[in-house]
Design an enzyme around this catalytic site. Structure first.
Site, PDB file in Angstrom:
ATOM      1  N   LYS A 210       0.850  -1.194   0.000  1.00 23.04           N
ATOM      2  CA  LYS A 210       0.000   0.000   0.000  1.00 23.04           C
ATOM      3  C   LYS A 210       0.882   1.239   0.000  1.00 23.04           C
ATOM      4  CE  LYS A 210      -1.873   2.520   3.235  1.00 23.04           C
ATOM      5  NZ  LYS A 210      -1.911   3.866   2.595  1.00 23.04           N
ATOM      6  N   GLY A 263       7.451   4.642   8.201  1.00 29.64           N
ATOM      7  CA  GLY A 263       6.609   5.789   8.512  1.00 29.64           C
ATOM      8  C   GLY A 263       6.843   6.255   9.928  1.00 29.64           C
ATOM      9  N   SER A 264       5.822   6.812  10.531  1.00 27.11           N
ATOM     10  CA  SER A 264       5.965   7.413  11.856  1.00 27.11           C
ATOM     11  C   SER A 264       6.018   6.346  12.939  1.00 27.11           C
ATOM     12  CB  SER A 264       4.801   8.363  12.129  1.00 27.11           C
ATOM     13  OG  SER A 264       3.607   7.634  12.341  1.00 27.11           O
ATOM     14  N   THR A 265       6.641   6.709  14.061  1.00 26.74           N
ATOM     15  CA  THR A 265       6.704   5.802  15.205  1.00 26.74           C
ATOM     16  C   THR A 265       5.314   5.517  15.748  1.00 26.74           C
ATOM     17  OG1 THR A 265       8.929   6.557  15.763  1.00 26.74           O
ATOM     18  CG2 THR A 265       7.660   5.532  17.526  1.00 26.74           C
ATOM     19  N   GLU A 286      10.697   0.723   9.948  1.00 30.53           N
ATOM     20  CA  GLU A 286      11.680   1.809   9.787  1.00 30.53           C
ATOM     21  C   GLU A 286      10.919   3.090  10.090  1.00 30.53           C
ATOM     22  OE1 GLU A 286      13.342   4.985   8.364  1.00 30.53           O
ATOM     23  OE2 GLU A 286      13.107   4.018   6.395  1.00 30.53           O
ATOM     24  N   CYS A 320      13.383  10.845   7.054  1.00 27.31           N
ATOM     25  CA  CYS A 320      13.458  10.296   8.409  1.00 27.31           C
ATOM     26  C   CYS A 320      14.876  10.363   8.960  1.00 27.31           C
ATOM     27  CB  CYS A 320      12.940   8.865   8.433  1.00 27.31           C
ATOM     28  SG  CYS A 320      13.644   7.788   7.175  1.00 27.31           S
ATOM     29  N   GLU A 417      10.199  14.934  16.047  1.00 29.55           N
ATOM     30  CA  GLU A 417      10.476  14.910  14.603  1.00 29.55           C
ATOM     31  C   GLU A 417       9.529  15.875  13.897  1.00 29.55           C
ATOM     32  OE1 GLU A 417      11.421  11.532  11.296  1.00 29.55           O
ATOM     33  OE2 GLU A 417       9.536  11.308  12.387  1.00 29.55           O
TER      34      GLU A 417
END
Length: 519
Positions: A210, A263-265, A286, A320, A417
């Site tokens: 996706k 993507g984001s944590t 990641e 990132c 971030e």
């Protein structure tokens, strides 16, 4: 990989002119840039509408205007894609081919990507807003290299013969893990597409991927190229849609054996929960970063300024790995600050289809407003705004390169971030202080070191808790160089032969030895 404008000039890379207009608020007509050919889901080798018939908008970051509408996949579509991928894995030819044969396909796929490099670069810029010069000279060539690297690795996957302690023969098999779900971000749509699918396909897995809802177009185009290359039906499936629906369905699906996410944590946590609560599928993540760039007193000041500038402003700060925390030793701090501000003020912000522009818009209104909110936080918390901080133009999502000094680790801009063109500068005295403060973060994705002293390099590189350390360089990626995070920056490694481990299951086979002349 060279990511600075100076680097492009030195290498003599060609200027890529796609469309004739430039400048913020004077955008190029998308119809004159590239035609959008694929907007449907790609399931079992065919482009199909979503079961619901729904679609969603994808927008041009230069203007905020509509590019096109794309099929909106949901749980029912994910089910169909997984069914196709499962059939292709359990009954199809792909995992039963030799690694050599799979490698030939990946090389043919790379040939097709190379043949369509201009169209892919233009489509990436249209949907993502990154400068077309960089998309053409860095992103798409990186995709081609990744495909060829894993094509070469496909026939070198093997286990080991074991030396058993008794009359037994033991060996391991490295088997494809099965049906893989992959979810990729919007900041490097093409690069992440191939970093994800190439090792999985090389191992013999089948894939349901996706792309981010903000940037679906190049993934669909690459699905078309995979079909042109002759990929068997069901091996690669592309579901466009939203994270809370299609992404959630992939993460929790009982017939997906592996999930890989970039993507984001925050979303990474949700995916781990979904994987655990469904079938305990294995997870590779990641995630976010707040990477320190540590500049010592003995650093070459010109090199330090250029690296710091590139570390945060490349791709409009939407990386990132971005070096968003710049630690400068007190002996050169003031001189560095003066020079890096001067450098930022020269950065041209404008239409990414202008080959003279290396700083385009942020991805969308949400990210644009989030970055501006962080800048306001920085001002309120006492950081000193040295340059930037403003919107550029009246249309689109452009933000000036922004630099703060007098930043502390407990400030919002010092610890979270931002994912935008915002540099935070910190002053330090000793190497021990740099190590302590550099590690004062929940993240551990990357770090940079600028110094002429090898002892300093060795001390810092072994002391900073991060998965990737750059010394006197930044963004030096390669298909053979693994990357990934410590702490809350993720689990597992991408790229290099380590990436194959994400998509392989290790099986041990032991048989008795009868009347063997030796053990």
């Amino acid at each position: 990989m060279v990511c600075s404008r100076e680097g492009f000039t030195e290498l003599g890379l060609p200027e890529i002119m796609v469309g004739s207009n430039s400048g913020v608020g004077n955008g190029t007509d998308p119809d004159n840039i590239v035609s959008v050919k694929f907007t449907k889901l790609f399931i079992d080798g065919e482009f199909v509408d979503a079961v619901s018939g729904k679609s969603f908008e994808t927008l041009d970051p230069r203007t905020g205007d509509l590019i096109t509408r794309v099929a909106e996949g949901d749980k029912e579509d994910v089910d169909l894609a997984v069914k196709a991928a499962r059939q292709a894995f359990d009954k199809g030819s792909w995992p039963r081919m030799s690694g050599y044969e799979r490698g030939r396909f990946l090389n043919k796929y790379a040939d097709l990507v190379e043949e369509h490099i201009d169209e892919l670069a233009a489509l990436e810029t249209l949907d993502n807003g990154k400068p077309v010069t960089l998309a053409r000279a860095v992103d798409v060539p990186g995709c081609i290299q990744t495909l060829r690297y894993f094509a070469g690795a496909a026939d070198k996957i093997h286990g080991e013969t074991l030396k058993m302690g008794g009359p037994y023969q033991g060996y391991t098999l490295h088997e494809p893990i099965g049906v893989v779900g992959q979810i990729i971000p919007w900041n490097f749509p093409l690069v992440m597409f191939f970093i994800k699918i190439a090792p999985a396909l090389a191992c013999g897995c089948t894939v349901v991927i996706k792309p981010a809802e903000q940037t679906p177009l190049t993934a669909l185009y690459c699905a078309h190229l995979a079909k042109e290359a002759g990929l068997p039906h069901g091996v690669l499936n592309v579901i466009t849609g939203f994270g809370e629906t299609a992404g959630a369905a992939i993460s929790s699906h009982m017939d997906i054996d592996k999930i890989a996410f970039t993507g984001s944590t925050e979303i990474g946590r949700a995916i781990m929960v979904a994987a655990a609560q469904s079938n305990l599928k294995s997870v590779t993540l990641e995630l976010g970063g707040k990477s320190p760039l540590i500049i010592m007193d003995d650093a070459d000041i010109d090199e330090a300024v250029n690296l710091a500038h590139m570390a945060i402003f490349f791709n409009m700060g939407q990386v990132c790995f971005a070096g968003s925390r710049i630690y400068v030793q007190e002996g050169i701090h003031d001189k560095f600050v003066k020079r890096v501000v001067e450098r930022a003020k020269k950065q041209v912000v404008g239409d990414p289809f202008n080959p003279e522009v290396y700083h385009g818009p942020q991805i969308d209104k949400t990210q644009f407003e989030k970055i501006l909110e962080y800048i306001e936080h920085g001002k309120r918390e006492g950081a000193k705004l040295l340059t930037g901080g403003n919107r550029v133009g009246e249309k689109g999502f452009y933000i000036e390169p922004t630099i703060f000094s007098h930043v502390q680790e407990d400030m919002k801009i010092g610890k979270e971030e931002i994912f935008g063109p915002v540099m935070s500068i910190f002053k330090f005295k000793t190497i021990e202080e740099a190590i302590e403060r550099g590690n004062k973060t929940i993240y551990g994705l990357a770090a940079g070191i600028v110094t002429k002293n090898i002892d300093t390099v060795n001390t810092l590189s072994r002391s900073i808790r991060a998965g990737l350390i750059w010394v006197n360089c930044y963004y030096a990626f390669d298909s053979d160089a693994p990357f990934g995070g410590y702490k809350m920056s993720g689990i597992g490694r991408e790229q290099g032969l380590d990436a194959l481990k994400n998509y392989l299951a290790v099986k041990c086979v032991i048989t008795p030895l009868h009347d063997s002349p030796w053990l």
